[in-house]
Design an enzyme around this catalytic site. Structure first.
Site: not given
Ligand SMILES: Cc1cc2nc3c(=O)[nH]c(=O)nc-3n(C[C@H](O)[C@H](O)[C@H](O)COP(=O)(O)OP(=O)(O)OC[C@H]3O[C@@H](n4cnc5c(N)ncnc54)[C@H](O)[C@@H]3O)c2cc1C
Length: 381
Positions: A125, A131-132, A269, A339-341, A364, A367
């Site tokens: 996706l 991302g978001s 410990r 666990h400290g150091g 997914e 926060s």
């Molecule tokens: C190890 C790993 C595995 C993953 N696996 C998958 C997978 O299998 N399939 C897949 O599709 N994706 C996957 N992802 C992607 C993951 O879902 C995205 O990284 C995540 O959704 C955040 O998107 P971004 O990294 O672009 O962060 P951004 O969207 O750029 O966000 C950056 C910061 O801005 C904040 N932010 C963004 N929008 C808002 C808003 N509207 N309000 C408040 N704060 C906001 C975020 O919370 C974050 O702190 C994976 C990511 C990682 C690191």
């Protein structure tokens, strides 16, 4: 209201727990060190029915209820956070897309081998710029005769470099915003134009390859479309909703591993002539850690309960994932402190738990985004 596990759920917990103690815990540090996909463990999990826990037996699954599935993910993640992601992305995301939105023929062809663990699944996706903000994705799928031609790329795709089936989201109508997104089954071995550009070097979650994918004139037959054109965004949201319950489970598993390790260490410990666990500050840390774990588990099972009942569980799964992911990082942090150091070194797994836990707050739904979702639900937005 019954807080006790059923006999079947207890049985699942015992079975997975035994497997994890015997097969996963002994190699967890090695997986963390080598970052290699643990194919042997995946094969063993397939034999035990752990690669298709929530899917009906007619599609090769184990037919477990969502509580049992979450318990399974919690146990697996207690052994290895990376393995927890492997199973969760494969099942809750890729497998679920085909199960929920595929037709009978697609389920037979793609879900059955996934659920049986013969195939590995991935869910594609996210993109570099999306991302978001899912609707800003740039990958397109253009209809050409009886095929779709997919162009673009995806980032951070768990299992992306090892998957046999990848559910890919792309815009079939780039002008229609989130209503222009559709989803497809892509088969990297069969479909030309599926390119693994890279796998990420990460803080934790080792063993689960996180891939950058590129689709270069990738042609798939039209019968790979899941559901109807334009339904992809809603499918993704529904799928992530269920997936969040299992990220809560992964969080819990890692928190429990961190807690168990810290409790044991606190009994062994000695400083100032007594086990550190006898200092009130350490005892209180352990008390807080366990209390948070218990609370997170209740939120997780509450969300699973609502899902099973067919009720709206958007707020519940968001709260379960938000809380469990934050407490898993907090618990793992206190684990290092106890666990400290030694906790800051690779002599103990405390630091691995911390690195693995951090991811739960990001994928997914971060926060921050989950707080938006919960707030919207509370305010009826
Ligand atoms: C190890 C790993 C595995 C993953 N696996 C998958 C997978 O299998 N399939 C897949 O599709 N994706 C996957 N992802 C992607 C993951 O879902 C995205 O990284 C995540 O959704 C955040 O998107 P971004 O990294 O672009 O962060 P951004 O969207 O750029 O966000 C950056 C910061 O801005 C904040 N932010 C963004 N929008 C808002 C808003 N509207 N309000 C408040 N704060 C906001 C975020 O919370 C974050 O702190 C994976 C990511 C990682 C690191």
């Amino acid at each position: 209201m019954d807080f006790a596990l059923s006999a079947e759920q207890q049985q699942i917990r015992d079975m997975v727990s035994e497997f994890v103690d015997e097969e996963v815990v002994p190699v967890a540090d090695e997986i963390d060190h080598t970052d290699e996909f643990p194919q042997e463990l995946v094969d063993e999990m397939a034999e035990l029915g752990l690669m298709g826990m929530p899917f009906p037996e007619e599609y090769g699954g184990a037919g477990l209820d969502y509580h049992s599935y979450a318990i399974g993910i919690e146990e697996i993640s207690r052994g290895s956070g990376g393995l927890g992601t492997v199973v969760a992305a494969h099942t809750s995301l890729a497998g679920n897309m085909v199960y929920e939105f595929g037709n009978e023929s697609q389920k037979e062809s793609y879900l059955t081998p996934l659920a049986a663990g013969e195939d590995v699944g991935a869910f594609a996706l996210s993109e570099a710029g999306a991302g978001s903000d899912v609707p800003s994705m740039e990958t397109t799928a253009e209809k050409d005769g009886d095929e779709y031609v997919i162009d673009g790329g995806k980032l951070w795709i768990s299992n992306g470099s090892v998957a046999d089936t990848v559910t890919v989201f792309a815009k079939t109508d780039p002008d229609a915003g989130n209503k222009g997104i559709s989803s497809f089954v892509v088969r990297p071995e069969e479909d030309d134009g599926f390119i693994v550009e890279n796998t990420e070097e990460k803080l934790g979650d080792k063993g689960c390859p996180t891939a950058e994918l590129r689709f270069d004139d990738l042609r798939v037959p039209e019968d790979r479309l899941l559901g109807e054109e334009g339904e992809g965004f809603v499918q993704a949201l529904k799928t992530l909703n269920g997936g969040r319950i299992t990220i809560a489970a992964r969080s819990l598993g890692i928190a429990r591993a961190a807690f168990d390790e810290a409790r044991e260490y606190a009994g062994e410990r000695e400083q100032f002539g007594q086990p550190i666990g006898e200092f009130q500050s350490i005892k209180h840390k352990l008390a807080d850690m366990d209390t948070k774990i218990q609370a997170a588990r209740m939120l997780m099972h509450k969300a699973a309960d609502k899902k099973i009942r067919g009720e709206d569980y958007i707020k519940d799964s968001s709260q379960a994932k938000l809380y469990a992911s934050e407490i898993s990082r907090e618990v793992a942090n206190e684990g290092i402190q106890i666990h400290g150091g030694y906790g800051y070194t690779k002599d103990f797994p405390a630091e691995r738990f911390y690195r693995d836990a951090k991811l739960n707050e990001i994928y997914e739904g971060t926060s921050e985004v989950l707080r938006n979702t919960i707030g919207d639900q509370l305010l009826d937005n």
